[in-house]
Motif scaffolding. Structure first.
Motif, PDB file in Angstrom:
ATOM      1  N   ASN A 118      37.766 -37.544 -50.128  1.00  0.00           N
ATOM      2  CA  ASN A 118      38.700 -36.944 -49.171  1.00  0.00           C
ATOM      3  C   ASN A 118      38.311 -37.134 -47.705  1.00  0.00           C
ATOM      4  OD1 ASN A 118      40.476 -35.602 -51.204  1.00  0.00           O
ATOM      5  ND2 ASN A 118      38.596 -34.459 -51.633  1.00  0.00           N
ATOM      6  N   ILE A 119      37.248 -37.895 -47.439  1.00  0.00           N
ATOM      7  CA  ILE A 119      36.829 -38.182 -46.073  1.00  0.00           C
ATOM      8  C   ILE A 119      37.262 -39.608 -45.731  1.00  0.00           C
ATOM      9  CG2 ILE A 119      34.883 -38.371 -44.488  1.00  0.00           C
ATOM     10  CD1 ILE A 119      35.429 -35.507 -45.459  1.00  0.00           C
ATOM     11  N   ASP A 120      37.817 -39.800 -44.528  1.00  0.00           N
ATOM     12  CA  ASP A 120      38.379 -41.092 -44.146  1.00  0.00           C
ATOM     13  C   ASP A 120      37.449 -41.942 -43.296  1.00  0.00           C
ATOM     14  OD1 ASP A 120      41.495 -40.972 -44.917  1.00  0.00           O
ATOM     15  OD2 ASP A 120      40.813 -38.987 -44.312  1.00  0.00           O
ATOM     16  N   ALA A 121      36.510 -41.322 -42.590  1.00  0.00           N
ATOM     17  CA  ALA A 121      35.574 -42.060 -41.745  1.00  0.00           C
ATOM     18  C   ALA A 121      34.408 -41.145 -41.415  1.00  0.00           C
ATOM     19  CB  ALA A 121      36.244 -42.533 -40.458  1.00  0.00           C
ATOM     20  N   ILE A 122      33.325 -41.749 -40.908  1.00  0.00           N
ATOM     21  CA  ILE A 122      32.222 -40.943 -40.404  1.00  0.00           C
ATOM     22  C   ILE A 122      32.123 -41.120 -38.891  1.00  0.00           C
ATOM     23  CG2 ILE A 122      30.961 -41.122 -42.588  1.00  0.00           C
ATOM     24  CD1 ILE A 122      28.934 -42.921 -40.982  1.00  0.00           C
ATOM     25  N   LEU A 123      31.657 -40.072 -38.244  1.00  0.00           N
ATOM     26  CA  LEU A 123      31.349 -40.103 -36.809  1.00  0.00           C
ATOM     27  C   LEU A 123      29.837 -40.005 -36.694  1.00  0.00           C
ATOM     28  CD1 LEU A 123      32.393 -39.919 -33.826  1.00  0.00           C
ATOM     29  CD2 LEU A 123      32.232 -37.430 -34.095  1.00  0.00           C
ATOM     30  N   SER A 124      29.221 -41.033 -36.135  1.00  0.00           N
ATOM     31  CA  SER A 124      27.758 -41.089 -36.123  1.00  0.00           C
ATOM     32  C   SER A 124      27.242 -41.136 -34.690  1.00  0.00           C
ATOM     33  CB  SER A 124      27.259 -42.302 -36.914  1.00  0.00           C
ATOM     34  OG  SER A 124      25.893 -42.146 -37.229  1.00  0.00           O
ATOM     35  N   VAL A 125      26.538 -40.070 -34.313  1.00  0.00           N
ATOM     36  CA  VAL A 125      26.054 -39.919 -32.950  1.00  0.00           C
ATOM     37  C   VAL A 125      24.885 -40.863 -32.679  1.00  0.00           C
ATOM     38  CG1 VAL A 125      24.400 -38.064 -33.484  1.00  0.00           C
ATOM     39  CG2 VAL A 125      25.458 -38.191 -31.200  1.00  0.00           C
ATOM     40  N   ALA A 126      24.804 -41.345 -31.446  1.00  0.00           N
ATOM     41  CA  ALA A 126      23.647 -42.131 -31.034  1.00  0.00           C
ATOM     42  C   ALA A 126      22.384 -41.272 -31.187  1.00  0.00           C
ATOM     43  CB  ALA A 126      23.812 -42.581 -29.590  1.00  0.00           C
ATOM     44  N   PRO A 127      21.272 -41.875 -31.578  1.00  0.00           N
ATOM     45  CA  PRO A 127      20.044 -41.094 -31.787  1.00  0.00           C
ATOM     46  C   PRO A 127      19.665 -40.296 -30.543  1.00  0.00           C
ATOM     47  CG  PRO A 127      19.781 -43.315 -32.626  1.00  0.00           C
ATOM     48  CD  PRO A 127      21.082 -43.299 -31.883  1.00  0.00           C
ATOM     49  N   TYR A 128      19.414 -39.010 -30.760  1.00  0.00           N
ATOM     50  CA  TYR A 128      19.077 -38.116 -29.660  1.00  0.00           C
ATOM     51  C   TYR A 128      17.563 -37.944 -29.552  1.00  0.00           C
ATOM     52  CZ  TYR A 128      19.651 -35.394 -33.925  1.00  0.00           C
ATOM     53  OH  TYR A 128      19.626 -34.987 -35.235  1.00  0.00           O
ATOM     54  N   TYR A 129      17.114 -37.504 -28.403  1.00  0.00           N
ATOM     55  CA  TYR A 129      15.723 -37.166 -28.105  1.00  0.00           C
ATOM     56  C   TYR A 129      14.795 -38.372 -28.085  1.00  0.00           C
ATOM     57  CZ  TYR A 129      11.315 -34.637 -27.894  1.00  0.00           C
ATOM     58  OH  TYR A 129      10.084 -34.181 -27.501  1.00  0.00           O
ATOM     59  N   SER A 130      14.924 -39.274 -29.047  1.00  0.00           N
ATOM     60  CA  SER A 130      13.997 -40.406 -29.168  1.00  0.00           C
ATOM     61  C   SER A 130      14.126 -41.407 -28.019  1.00  0.00           C
ATOM     62  CB  SER A 130      14.223 -41.137 -30.496  1.00  0.00           C
ATOM     63  OG  SER A 130      14.110 -40.249 -31.585  1.00  0.00           O
ATOM     64  N   LYS A 131      15.300 -41.490 -27.396  1.00  0.00           N
ATOM     65  CA  LYS A 131      15.564 -42.409 -26.277  1.00  0.00           C
ATOM     66  C   LYS A 131      15.230 -43.863 -26.626  1.00  0.00           C
ATOM     67  CE  LYS A 131      14.742 -40.826 -22.114  1.00  0.00           C
ATOM     68  NZ  LYS A 131      14.065 -40.217 -20.925  1.00  0.00           N
ATOM     69  N   PRO A 132      15.894 -44.418 -27.658  1.00  0.00           N
ATOM     70  CA  PRO A 132      15.608 -45.799 -28.050  1.00  0.00           C
ATOM     71  C   PRO A 132      16.077 -46.802 -27.004  1.00  0.00           C
ATOM     72  CG  PRO A 132      17.518 -44.973 -29.240  1.00  0.00           C
ATOM     73  CD  PRO A 132      16.941 -43.799 -28.495  1.00  0.00           C
ATOM     74  N   THR A 133      15.552 -48.011 -27.096  1.00  0.00           N
ATOM     75  CA  THR A 133      16.066 -49.109 -26.282  1.00  0.00           C
ATOM     76  C   THR A 133      17.448 -49.499 -26.803  1.00  0.00           C
ATOM     77  OG1 THR A 133      15.143 -50.789 -27.737  1.00  0.00           O
ATOM     78  CG2 THR A 133      13.720 -49.998 -25.940  1.00  0.00           C
ATOM     79  N   GLN A 134      18.123 -50.391 -26.083  1.00  0.00           N
ATOM     80  CA  GLN A 134      19.426 -50.869 -26.552  1.00  0.00           C
ATOM     81  C   GLN A 134      19.290 -51.590 -27.894  1.00  0.00           C
ATOM     82  OE1 GLN A 134      22.314 -49.925 -25.075  1.00  0.00           O
ATOM     83  NE2 GLN A 134      20.946 -48.729 -23.752  1.00  0.00           N
ATOM     84  N   LEU A 151      32.219 -45.917 -45.741  1.00  0.00           N
ATOM     85  CA  LEU A 151      33.428 -45.585 -44.988  1.00  0.00           C
ATOM     86  C   LEU A 151      33.405 -46.247 -43.611  1.00  0.00           C
ATOM     87  CD1 LEU A 151      33.690 -41.734 -45.647  1.00  0.00           C
ATOM     88  CD2 LEU A 151      35.125 -43.522 -46.634  1.00  0.00           C
ATOM     89  N   PRO A 152      34.578 -46.360 -42.974  1.00  0.00           N
ATOM     90  CA  PRO A 152      34.603 -46.819 -41.583  1.00  0.00           C
ATOM     91  C   PRO A 152      33.763 -45.902 -40.702  1.00  0.00           C
ATOM     92  CG  PRO A 152      36.817 -46.766 -42.503  1.00  0.00           C
ATOM     93  CD  PRO A 152      35.927 -46.088 -43.494  1.00  0.00           C
ATOM     94  N   ILE A 153      33.198 -46.476 -39.634  1.00  0.00           N
ATOM     95  CA  ILE A 153      32.284 -45.752 -38.758  1.00  0.00           C
ATOM     96  C   ILE A 153      32.876 -45.663 -37.354  1.00  0.00           C
ATOM     97  CG2 ILE A 153      29.983 -45.788 -37.686  1.00  0.00           C
ATOM     98  CD1 ILE A 153      29.220 -47.625 -40.175  1.00  0.00           C
ATOM     99  N   ILE A 154      32.870 -44.456 -36.808  1.00  0.00           N
ATOM    100  CA  ILE A 154      33.160 -44.239 -35.393  1.00  0.00           C
ATOM    101  C   ILE A 154      31.828 -43.942 -34.716  1.00  0.00           C
ATOM    102  CG2 ILE A 154      34.397 -42.844 -33.698  1.00  0.00           C
ATOM    103  CD1 ILE A 154      36.420 -42.140 -35.928  1.00  0.00           C
ATOM    104  N   LEU A 155      31.395 -44.806 -33.820  1.00  0.00           N
ATOM    105  CA  LEU A 155      30.188 -44.559 -33.052  1.00  0.00           C
ATOM    106  C   LEU A 155      30.430 -43.403 -32.088  1.00  0.00           C
ATOM    107  CD1 LEU A 155      29.403 -48.261 -32.020  1.00  0.00           C
ATOM    108  CD2 LEU A 155      28.529 -47.049 -34.032  1.00  0.00           C
ATOM    109  N   TYR A 156      29.349 -42.732 -31.677  1.00  0.00           N
ATOM    110  CA  TYR A 156      29.483 -41.609 -30.749  1.00  0.00           C
ATOM    111  C   TYR A 156      28.386 -41.706 -29.698  1.00  0.00           C
ATOM    112  CZ  TYR A 156      29.836 -36.650 -29.314  1.00  0.00           C
ATOM    113  OH  TYR A 156      29.972 -35.471 -28.604  1.00  0.00           O
ATOM    114  N   ASN A 157      28.800 -42.041 -28.489  1.00  0.00           N
ATOM    115  CA  ASN A 157      27.857 -42.135 -27.364  1.00  0.00           C
ATOM    116  C   ASN A 157      28.027 -40.924 -26.476  1.00  0.00           C
ATOM    117  OD1 ASN A 157      25.930 -43.355 -25.594  1.00  0.00           O
ATOM    118  ND2 ASN A 157      27.616 -43.979 -24.259  1.00  0.00           N
TER     119      ASN A 157
END
Length: 291
Positions: A98-114, A130-136
């Protein structure tokens, strides 16, 4: 991915006075939004206080929203973190019925490089069913994911279909809109910029304030998508003050104060967040009564 064009709302998790989850209020909130024109619902995001609700509560929140929604709107589930291995494990083991996509936040606290951002989301793309929506959202994660990195991911992985961009950086939005693949969605994560970005070629918004004023906010975004800027900005101007109010102290204390005035949920939050101050609550109450 037209199902994610328009107005999505990042639902709060309502609490009772004893801080337990108020599932009755959550059901009421879902029904209120569906009946007033939103296009999709986002579950267990930052606005849902995902950092302070337990794994069991998250499952219960999903179940209640799925039941209340009853297949009427697309559902997006927050699945992210700064431990890539744990996120991948969740993608391999969670039931996404019943879920259509995921929303995945950019990693927090760790401050990765690009490159770190890219490799993190590459691992997620390879694991996600599932399809992914990035979250910046650099204001919360402490590091901006550049437009170049987002576009690299959009071009390299077919199941990365959109980004919720919440850097409050107009230039970065415009760079994304200008250079994106034709079927990749640029979704505003900034309520104050949502209309401007939609008019510039974005695909709408994942909103906080939208869940309190779904009819007005959804109409504004639909007018924006139709290029009717004058009519859309009339609504934008009506909502400008309350958008400022809800982020004045912290999110979601502000939006919960609005929802309490609307008699949909309480204004309870979990530590380390605290309720909106009396001064802010008074301003919000005045706005709601006059709106």
């Amino acid at each position: 991915m037209q199902k994610f064009v328009g107005t999505g709302v990042a639902l709060v998790t309502p609490f009772k006075a004893d801080k337990s989850v108020d599932f009755e209020a959550l059901t009421q909130l879902v029904e209120f939004n569906i009946n007033n024109g939103v296009n999709y619902l986002v579950i267990n995001g930052t606005t849902g206080e995902s950092a302070t609700i337990t794994d069991q509560e998250k499952l219960e929140v999903i179940a209640v929203i799925v039941k209340a929604n009853n297949g009427r709107l697309p559902l997006v589930l927050g699945v992210g973190g700064n431990n890539t291995t744990n996120v991948v494990e969740e993608l391999h083991t969670r039931d996404f019925s019943n879920i259509d996509a995921i929303l995945s936040v950019a990693p927090y606290y760790s401050k990765p490089t690009q490159e770190g951002f890219y490799q993190h989301f590459k691992a997620i793309a390879e694991a996600s069913p599932l399809p992914i929506i990035l979250y910046n959202v650099p204001g919360r994660t402490a590091k901006n994911m550049s437009a170049e990195t987002t576009l690299r991911l959009a071009n390299d992985f077919e199941n990365i279909v959109a980004i919720k961009e919440a850097g409050n950086n107009t230039q970065q939005y415009l760079e994304l809109i200008k250079n994106k693949p034709s079927d990749f969605l640029i979704i505003s994560g900034d309520d104050d910029l949502a209309l401007a970005i939609t008019l510039a070629g974005g695909s709408g918004v994942i909103s906080v304030i939208g869940q309190a004023f779904p009819k007005a906010f959804s109409k504004m975004i639909q007018l924006g998508l139709a290029g009717k800027n004058k009519e859309a900005y009339q609504i934008h101007f009506q909502l400008m003050d309350v958008v400022d109010y809800i982020f004045e102290e912290n999110n979601p204390a502000g939006i919960k104060a609005v929802l309490q005035e609307l008699k949909i949920t309480s204004n309870e939050v979990r530590l380390p967040l605290v309720k909106a101050s009396e001064e802010l609550q008074t301003k919000i109450a005045k706005f709601v009564s006059e709106f």
